[in-house]
Design a protein around this motif. Sequence first.
Motif, PDB file in Angstrom:
ATOM      1  N   ARG A 707       0.770  -1.512   0.065  1.00 14.24           N
ATOM      2  CA  ARG A 707       0.072   0.118  -0.103  1.00 14.24           C
ATOM      3  C   ARG A 707       0.625   0.807   0.145  1.00 14.24           C
ATOM      4  O   ARG A 707       1.737   1.137   1.119  1.00 14.24           O
ATOM      5  CB  ARG A 707      -0.729   0.089   1.523  1.00 14.24           C
ATOM      6  CG  ARG A 707      -1.841   1.447   0.885  1.00 14.24           C
ATOM      7  CD  ARG A 707      -2.984   0.360   2.518  1.00 14.24           C
ATOM      8  NE  ARG A 707      -4.376   0.899   2.062  1.00 14.24           N
ATOM      9  CZ  ARG A 707      -5.092   0.693   3.260  1.00 14.24           C
ATOM     10  NH1 ARG A 707      -4.770   0.306   4.237  1.00 14.24           N
ATOM     11  NH2 ARG A 707      -6.130   1.160   2.808  1.00 14.24           N
ATOM     12  N   PRO A 711      -4.965   6.189   1.803  1.00 13.82           N
ATOM     13  CA  PRO A 711      -6.332   5.107   2.385  1.00 13.82           C
ATOM     14  C   PRO A 711      -7.625   6.081   2.121  1.00 13.82           C
ATOM     15  O   PRO A 711      -7.696   7.377   2.536  1.00 13.82           O
ATOM     16  CB  PRO A 711      -6.884   4.784   3.804  1.00 13.82           C
ATOM     17  CG  PRO A 711      -5.183   4.809   4.234  1.00 13.82           C
ATOM     18  CD  PRO A 711      -4.851   5.656   3.713  1.00 13.82           C
ATOM     19  N   VAL A 712      -8.976   5.966   1.034  1.00 12.56           N
ATOM     20  CA  VAL A 712      -9.889   6.660   0.730  1.00 12.56           C
ATOM     21  C   VAL A 712     -10.376   7.130   1.469  1.00 12.56           C
ATOM     22  O   VAL A 712     -11.162   8.058   2.012  1.00 12.56           O
ATOM     23  CB  VAL A 712     -10.437   6.075  -0.183  1.00 12.56           C
ATOM     24  CG1 VAL A 712     -11.134   5.790   0.547  1.00 12.56           C
ATOM     25  CG2 VAL A 712     -11.401   7.391  -0.830  1.00 12.56           C
ATOM     26  N   SER A 713     -10.516   6.108   2.973  1.00 12.43           N
ATOM     27  CA  SER A 713     -11.238   6.634   4.217  1.00 12.43           C
ATOM     28  C   SER A 713     -10.934   7.195   5.153  1.00 12.43           C
ATOM     29  O   SER A 713     -11.083   7.941   6.431  1.00 12.43           O
ATOM     30  CB  SER A 713     -11.764   5.321   4.857  1.00 12.43           C
ATOM     31  OG  SER A 713     -10.281   4.113   4.782  1.00 12.43           O
TER      32      SER A 713
ATOM     33  N   ASP B  68     -10.300   2.132  11.183  1.00 14.28           N
ATOM     34  CA  ASP B  68     -11.011   2.176   9.383  1.00 14.28           C
ATOM     35  C   ASP B  68     -12.143   2.039   9.267  1.00 14.28           C
ATOM     36  O   ASP B  68     -11.896   0.734   9.451  1.00 14.28           O
ATOM     37  CB  ASP B  68      -9.475   1.172   7.859  1.00 14.28           C
ATOM     38  CG  ASP B  68     -10.319   1.938   7.056  1.00 14.28           C
ATOM     39  OD1 ASP B  68     -10.918   2.045   6.280  1.00 14.28           O
ATOM     40  OD2 ASP B  68      -9.170   1.992   5.735  1.00 14.28           O
ATOM     41  N   LEU B  70     -13.927   2.081   6.672  1.00 15.69           N
ATOM     42  CA  LEU B  70     -15.206   1.644   5.597  1.00 15.69           C
ATOM     43  C   LEU B  70     -14.739   0.679   4.892  1.00 15.69           C
ATOM     44  O   LEU B  70     -15.741  -0.660   4.801  1.00 15.69           O
ATOM     45  CB  LEU B  70     -13.950   2.089   3.882  1.00 15.69           C
ATOM     46  CG  LEU B  70     -14.784   2.213   3.127  1.00 15.69           C
ATOM     47  CD1 LEU B  70     -15.378   2.452   2.898  1.00 15.69           C
ATOM     48  CD2 LEU B  70     -12.998   2.042   1.555  1.00 15.69           C
TER      49      LEU B  70
END
Lengths: 975, 158
Positions: A707, A711-713, B68, B70
Amino acid sequence: MLVLLAVHAAAALLAPVLVRSLGRSAFLGLALVPAAGFAYVLTRLPVVLDGGEVTDGFTWIPALGVDVAVRLDALSAVLSLLVTGVGALVVLYCARYFTPSSGGLPRFAGVLLAFAGAMLALVWADDVVVLYVSWELTTIFSFLLVGQDAHKRASRAAAMQALTITAAGGLTMLVGLVVLAEAAGTYRLSGIVAVGPSLGGAAVTAGVICVLVGALSKSALIPFHFWLPSAMAAPTPVSAFLHAAAMVKAGVYLVLRLAPGFADDPGWRPVVAIAAGATMLLGGIVAARQTDLKLLLAHGTVSQLGFMILLAGAGTRDAALAAIGLVVAHALFKSALFLSVGVIDRCAGTRDLRELSGLGRRAPALAIAATLAAASMAGIPPLLGFVTKEGAFEAFLHRAYGPFAEVLLAVVVLGSVLTVAYSARFVLGAFTDVFTTDARTEWIRPGALFLGAPVLLGLASLVAGPAIPGIAPLLTRYADTLAASYPTPLELKLWPGLTVAFGLSVLAIVLGLVLAWPRVAARAAAVRPLHAVRSEVTWRALVHAVENGALRVTAQTQRGSLAVVLCTILGVLVAGPGVVLIASGALGEVRVDRVADSPAQVVAAVLAVASTVAAARAKRRLAAVLLVGGLGYAVAVIFALAGAPDVALTQALVETMTLVVVVLVLRRLPADITEHHSPRRRLARLLIAAPIGVLVALLGATALGARTAEPVSQAFPSQAYGFGAGQNVVNVTLVDIRAWDTIGELSVLLAAATGVASLVFLDRRTGTPPGGTRRRRRAPVGPGPVAGSGWLRGPTLERLARQLRPGPRVTERTLLLEVVTRLVFPTIMVLSIYFLFAGHNAPGGGFAGGLLAGLALVVRYVAGGRYELGEAAPVEAGTLLGTGLLLAGLSGAAGLLFGGEVLQTWVLEGEVPVLGHVKFVSSLIFDVGVYLIVVGLVLDVLRSLGAELDRLGDTPGPSNAPTRQPVGAEKEARA
Amino acid sequence: MSSSFLLLALIAILYTCGVYLLLDRSLTRVLLGVLVLGNATNLLVISAGGPFGAAALVGRAPESAMSDALVQALVLTAIVITLGVAAFLLSIIHRTWSLDREDDLTVDTEDRSVRRRLARDEQIDEDEFDTTGCEQTSDTDDEHTDRASRADAAGAQA
């Protein structure tokens, strides 16, 4: 112009309604729509005659340079006058052709109008994408029109064949058009043609040939010619419109349109000349042998289309003039002839020329009109057909196709001989007694309106001949866009003088009449030189080969064993990603820096492993299920430790639910799982499974190690509070940030619930609440249960039912469970509502709340049996599921109402008396939808796998095969 | 980012057991395999979200320390869908049992019939592609043929 197209579309939508309410006379009004198009084009003619053009349009896909652009120049004007004029007459004719009792008329009317609009768009289109779209639209509408009599196999087959061939041609054409457009640097048709002569190279030639394939297939030229006669299964007005005046002309139109730009391309003339010349001869030969008038005309059309494209593709001014003249003449006489055949077919009950006699005397008007049209087709002076055929001969004398002009002239003259022959055969067969032995054909007098269209079109052929000086300027306007091949330009004249061309015309007429003489015709018919060459045989062989290939591939890949399929998939997983993983050296990136996150995690993981391994080895069904349940709870603990309280909560609830549901079904199965596999097979399975397990874990670790992006989150927490107005990020993610995903997942749940219900309830969508109000009212005795407290009275009813009808299975119930149920059911329900409402800011939400409510139902069911379930939830599961999805969808759409996007959250905040400060977030409605769907799923599963299975088990009768008579069993139960 | 050994090992074992169960002929074991694989996949997805932290509740922990959200949302719906799938498999087990009195995966008859058809050189609905017959089809050879309706048509025009 676009307005007119929109009017056509609106009329197409409205037509079914009109026809349904007004009957077939609605066609009279609908005819006004194409008539309006005709009038419009007439008013614009002065502009076009002055060399101008009318354009309209708007930007469609700017990124691709694609616009909705229409343009009316001389060529488009001629074609659109034909399409709208003949279209209006055909629609009028439909008002009488169909009997009031004809089936499918509303749909037919709509499709016919839609076709007229699509055809108009086709000849007006100035953008290749618009051209292609309208081209395929005409194909699709033609499919629907040809297949009008869907109950006839021949209709369906013909429609399918026409669709396959013309759509395949259309796709080929699209490729060609895109190639040409890219080469020309514009998607404007006029622009492409303008720069066409300067283009060259293999790509352009390939593009040209692809476009020609489209044109040839649409215009039914060899080798695609066979679909047109087959398509005669269509109602006659359709044949007159699509297969004479409009759709098949699309190919001719395209050739005419592109000829100024691409006729000099090396790929153009050979393809056009060979296909068109051969088609003209073959069509003529076949037509002259037909006994069915409509088929005669169909093959004649194929021949004439060959003639037209041969001229249109020559790429010289004179040939183009003759071609466009022939297009007009053909549209007039061929539609008149088709419509006449329709009248004959309706009023005499046959269209076989061997059965028709004496119609000339009894239907003089029809006979005169049809004879005029046929004479025009044969090229007899002073009709329009004569004028254009003279022009065609002249064009070849003027060296169209350069060195091949003489050969092609011979072909055309021969084709004309055949044309005269089948024209004469048509007239003799339809209106005289030459071919028949029957004394008298039955004849019902057609009305004036029925005759109107064919007579009008027949007279038009007559009038247009002498009126050629009036028509010629428009035709010449197009022809002048091409280079002249001869010093003296051709003029279309009624009387050309005693020229070579006139001599050829006379020769063709004389030879043709001789050939048409019945005795000659009969002898000629015996000779079938082309019998062996039948494209439809090739076509069927092709279809057969494709089918066979599909069967072979299916038989090779689908071996019928799930294990084989699974092993293939898993093998690909190991061989593909697995090999890449090892080969790429990505494994070196994996960093495992800790053994575990917490001691509790170790405990949970050990439990999980222990229960899974035990489950895999378990022989007892129930034990295996419970062990897998243990795995689920252990995983829930891991989730909880991982900072995912929502997931852990849901996991625990689902695990409980799954356990109950699995046990509900498996209690009917034997206690032991049958062991099918020998120890060696089991070892083999393990050897397949172990690499998969290792591989997946490594893939996961590698993905995590590889990665690089943020992160999109990362921004979810701030978004959740900022836009979603909620503190529980996971819940806001579900109902706002990624609500589209949730909608999709809800649909999956709905489908699964429906699947469960339909596999168990064989004759209904879903179970009605068992023991609902109806049953209660019917209860014969016992005021106790009915007048009871309303709580857990189901069991009493069931006991009652058992007394009346002793079943084989007796449900034992415990007092303890009943008491506990009374205590916990309201509590659980309140808690589930709390979860629903609090979920936005604290762990919970629609999923967890719904599952909890579902568990409450499970408790009631387990305690009281199926009647109790009906008492607890007196609604259909389907209603809950549907309402839930509707709520979720509506709350999404509400975002639009409040000026935002779909599924955008809006907040209402304010002071409410008593309650104080209240903040209402619209995504709560979405969450209620989720809640209802989950409850609906659970209810559906309980109804199906619980209550219905109980009922099947309780039903007296052969208990070893209860579901074999579900219908009968249910009747008994109701009795 | 890195992962913990324990979770990786757990995922590997769960996948192994899940696939092992999935390859069994008994439908019950197939169902159990699906459930195990579902749990294993959910663990895989959760662990793909990166290091574990505090619950993703705004205001109760600093944003940087949260897990996280998501992957949690994805797993949450996946869990519920697994329930739906399990129920569906169960109803298949019920159907198989009530029809055949066994809960086994048998050979797919449809696939067998394809091979049988191929062996006999049969085609799917070959006649649908036969358009040669429609040349004899008249407009009037259907229900409109009868004279009565034609008289009706002509009468209506008069």
